[in-house]
Design an enzyme around this catalytic site. Sequence first.
Site, PDB file in Angstrom:
ATOM      1  N   CYS A  71       0.830  -1.188   0.000  1.00 53.84           N
ATOM      2  CA  CYS A  71       0.000   0.000   0.000  1.00 53.84           C
ATOM      3  C   CYS A  71       0.876   1.253   0.000  1.00 53.84           C
ATOM      4  CB  CYS A  71      -0.837  -0.103   1.273  1.00 53.84           C
ATOM      5  SG  CYS A  71      -1.707   1.329   1.739  1.00 53.84           S
ATOM      6  N   GLU A 336     -26.934  -8.593  25.482  1.00 48.13           N
ATOM      7  CA  GLU A 336     -26.150  -7.592  24.752  1.00 48.13           C
ATOM      8  C   GLU A 336     -26.597  -6.193  25.171  1.00 48.13           C
ATOM      9  OE1 GLU A 336     -23.668  -7.121  22.379  1.00 48.13           O
ATOM     10  OE2 GLU A 336     -24.306  -5.025  22.368  1.00 48.13           O
ATOM     11  N   ASP A 381     -17.963 -13.454  25.156  1.00 48.91           N
ATOM     12  CA  ASP A 381     -17.240 -12.760  24.075  1.00 48.91           C
ATOM     13  C   ASP A 381     -17.271 -11.260  24.363  1.00 48.91           C
ATOM     14  OD1 ASP A 381     -16.005 -12.004  21.746  1.00 48.91           O
ATOM     15  OD2 ASP A 381     -17.615 -12.628  20.401  1.00 48.91           O
ATOM     16  N   CYS A 408     -10.874 -10.711  22.362  1.00 52.77           N
ATOM     17  CA  CYS A 408     -10.108  -9.897  21.403  1.00 52.77           C
ATOM     18  C   CYS A 408      -8.976  -9.163  22.122  1.00 52.77           C
ATOM     19  CB  CYS A 408     -11.025  -8.921  20.679  1.00 52.77           C
ATOM     20  SG  CYS A 408     -11.933  -7.862  21.801  1.00 52.77           S
TER      21      CYS A 408
HETATM   22  C1  LIG Z   1     -16.533  -8.528  20.976  1.00 53.87           C
HETATM   23  S1  LIG Z   1     -18.196  -8.081  20.718  1.00 53.87           S
HETATM   24  C2  LIG Z   1     -18.917  -9.688  20.493  1.00 53.87           C
HETATM   25  C3  LIG Z   1     -20.217  -9.729  19.746  1.00 53.87           C
HETATM   26  C4  LIG Z   1     -20.673 -11.078  19.217  1.00 53.87           C
HETATM   27  N1  LIG Z   1     -20.402 -12.164  20.113  1.00 53.87           N
HETATM   28  C5  LIG Z   1     -20.114 -11.347  17.849  1.00 53.87           C
HETATM   29  O1  LIG Z   1     -19.243 -12.194  17.668  1.00 53.87           O
HETATM   30  O2  LIG Z   1     -20.579 -10.682  16.888  1.00 53.87           O
HETATM   31  C6  LIG Z   1     -18.679  -7.575  22.295  1.00 53.87           C
HETATM   32  C7  LIG Z   1     -20.119  -7.149  22.423  1.00 53.87           C
HETATM   33  O3  LIG Z   1     -20.375  -6.833  23.805  1.00 53.87           O
HETATM   34  C8  LIG Z   1     -21.275  -5.734  23.868  1.00 53.87           C
HETATM   35  N2  LIG Z   1     -21.113  -5.168  25.214  1.00 53.87           N
HETATM   36  C9  LIG Z   1     -20.166  -4.324  25.667  1.00 53.87           C
HETATM   37  N3  LIG Z   1     -20.318  -4.097  26.991  1.00 53.87           N
HETATM   38  C10 LIG Z   1     -21.387  -4.823  27.392  1.00 53.87           C
HETATM   39  C11 LIG Z   1     -22.038  -5.013  28.629  1.00 53.87           C
HETATM   40  N4  LIG Z   1     -21.614  -4.404  29.731  1.00 53.87           N
HETATM   41  N5  LIG Z   1     -23.106  -5.828  28.674  1.00 53.87           N
HETATM   42  C12 LIG Z   1     -23.567  -6.428  27.542  1.00 53.87           C
HETATM   43  N6  LIG Z   1     -22.977  -6.313  26.346  1.00 53.87           N
HETATM   44  C13 LIG Z   1     -21.905  -5.512  26.258  1.00 53.87           C
HETATM   45  C14 LIG Z   1     -20.844  -4.862  22.704  1.00 53.87           C
HETATM   46  O4  LIG Z   1     -21.888  -4.013  22.310  1.00 53.87           O
HETATM   47  C15 LIG Z   1     -20.502  -5.909  21.635  1.00 53.87           C
HETATM   48  O5  LIG Z   1     -21.626  -6.217  20.847  1.00 53.87           O
END
Ligand SMILES: C[S@@+](CC[C@H](N)C(=O)[O-])C[C@H]1O[C@@H](n2cnc3c(N)ncnc32)[C@H](O)[C@@H]1O
Length: 451
Positions: A71, A336, A381, A408
């Site tokens: 790039c 969520e 997750d 992550c």
């Molecule tokens: C790493 S993502 C994983 C989403 C899903 N498992 C996927 O693979 O598409 C983390 C998720 O946690 C949600 N999140 C963050 N803090 C949270 C909380 N305190 N309670 C519930 N969900 C939360 C975020 O909005 C996000 O959608």
Amino acid sequence: MKKGSIIEVKIEDIEFPAKGIGYVNGLKVFAKNAFPGQVVKGRVSKKRREYAEIKVLEVVEKAEYEIEPMCDHHGVSGGCIQQVIPYEKQLEFKTDEVKKLFEESNVTMGKFLGIESSPEINHYRNKMEYSFGDEVKGGELNLGMHMVNKRNGIVNIDKCCLTDDDFEIVCKATVNYFREKGLPFYKVMQREGYLRHLVIRKAKKTGEIIVNLVTTTQIDFDLSEYVEIIKNLDYKGTLKSIIHTENNSFSDAVIPEKINILYGEDHITEELLGLKFKISPFSFFQTNSEGAEKLYSIVRDFMGDASNKVVFDLYCGTGTIGQIAAGKAEKVVGVELIEEAVVAANENAKLNNLENCNFIAGDVAEVIKTIKDKPDIIILDPPRSGVHPKAMEYVVKFNPKQIIYVSCNPKTLVEDLKALQIGGYEIEKTVLMDMFPHTPHVETVVNLNKK
Ligand SMILES: C[S@@+](CC[C@H](N)C(=O)[O-])C[C@H]1O[C@@H](n2cnc3c(N)ncnc32)[C@H](O)[C@@H]1O
């Protein structure tokens, strides 16, 4: 060595996330995005008795394994710094970095199953968020990425190794149009201007595209001409939606205060492992669709035979993992925070003819107390910050036989694993999945069983 001084250092080691380590007169020096074998020149940004940190200004000597970047913006825009590292070597570094974190925290990986590569190494991203700005103060309008080591500079992105041509044609048409109209970009410090961000999502499997222009409301501008231009571009995929998001907040993040649909629908649909997922403009969705299929297959394999089992999918986003599990499980309960994502998750379950899923909106730390079902398997997750201690307390209290942790951020993962070990869980196996080639990030999946 003083803060602000310029030094040269040979990088000898690396730690997560891609922090090169070298030594100057016996002092440990950290250099973000520098790799073993390189000699880098940088400005000291932090100086402590035990260590120093530098901002890399230049690679003085390349490492012997380095390759030419694909790039033109390499080194200027910060997104894909590792493209000069051969992909196999990127995987090797990521593996070493995560292993080291486990070792230093004295947490076992159980059986280590290695690192899985991304199915696509280039052009794998299904979402990109671009900023409006200028490269030099008072320069012409640009639309692209923040520049490395320059607080306010934005570099125009004509070709990017992370996205495909459809992203590029929308960017080009957008910046050309607004240059012609002479509209100002938003300056965060002055809190003045109109154009803020352009967010593009393209579902890799279906080719569906959503274009989301983010502006303030400081100028009342008629976007109908812009909509016609974007509608008439020559896409490889299919344009499904153009959205205008109003955002007057002071923060530089994309905050949707009001969403106006200018064309088409309010979502696109992606397909993963034979299931359909509606993606709304602001809900979380893994940015590498083919990588996500691989990641979710790992989780499915770790679950084993889930028939007659109740599965909790905590931090479920649009319910992807839960629905992939639902085909096997007796019942799935997802939680969520983002309400819009939960609405999509429940709609997705209907779309996929899954009647055994229930997705609930709210903070896991609060909602978890109210769930009456008893889980056999809990899938975690969480975001980069990890599982909140209050939520962790309930995860352990639920006493599931199995916990699958998808992370992550291996730094918060190892801390959460310590809490789960204290709660009576044993780490059986760990695998890494590279969802983000050319970047420092990596996903880690750990399977734990109740002792
Ligand atoms: C790493 S993502 C994983 C989403 C899903 N498992 C996927 O693979 O598409 C983390 C998720 O946690 C949600 N999140 C963050 N803090 C949270 C909380 N305190 N309670 C519930 N969900 C939360 C975020 O909005 C996000 O959608």
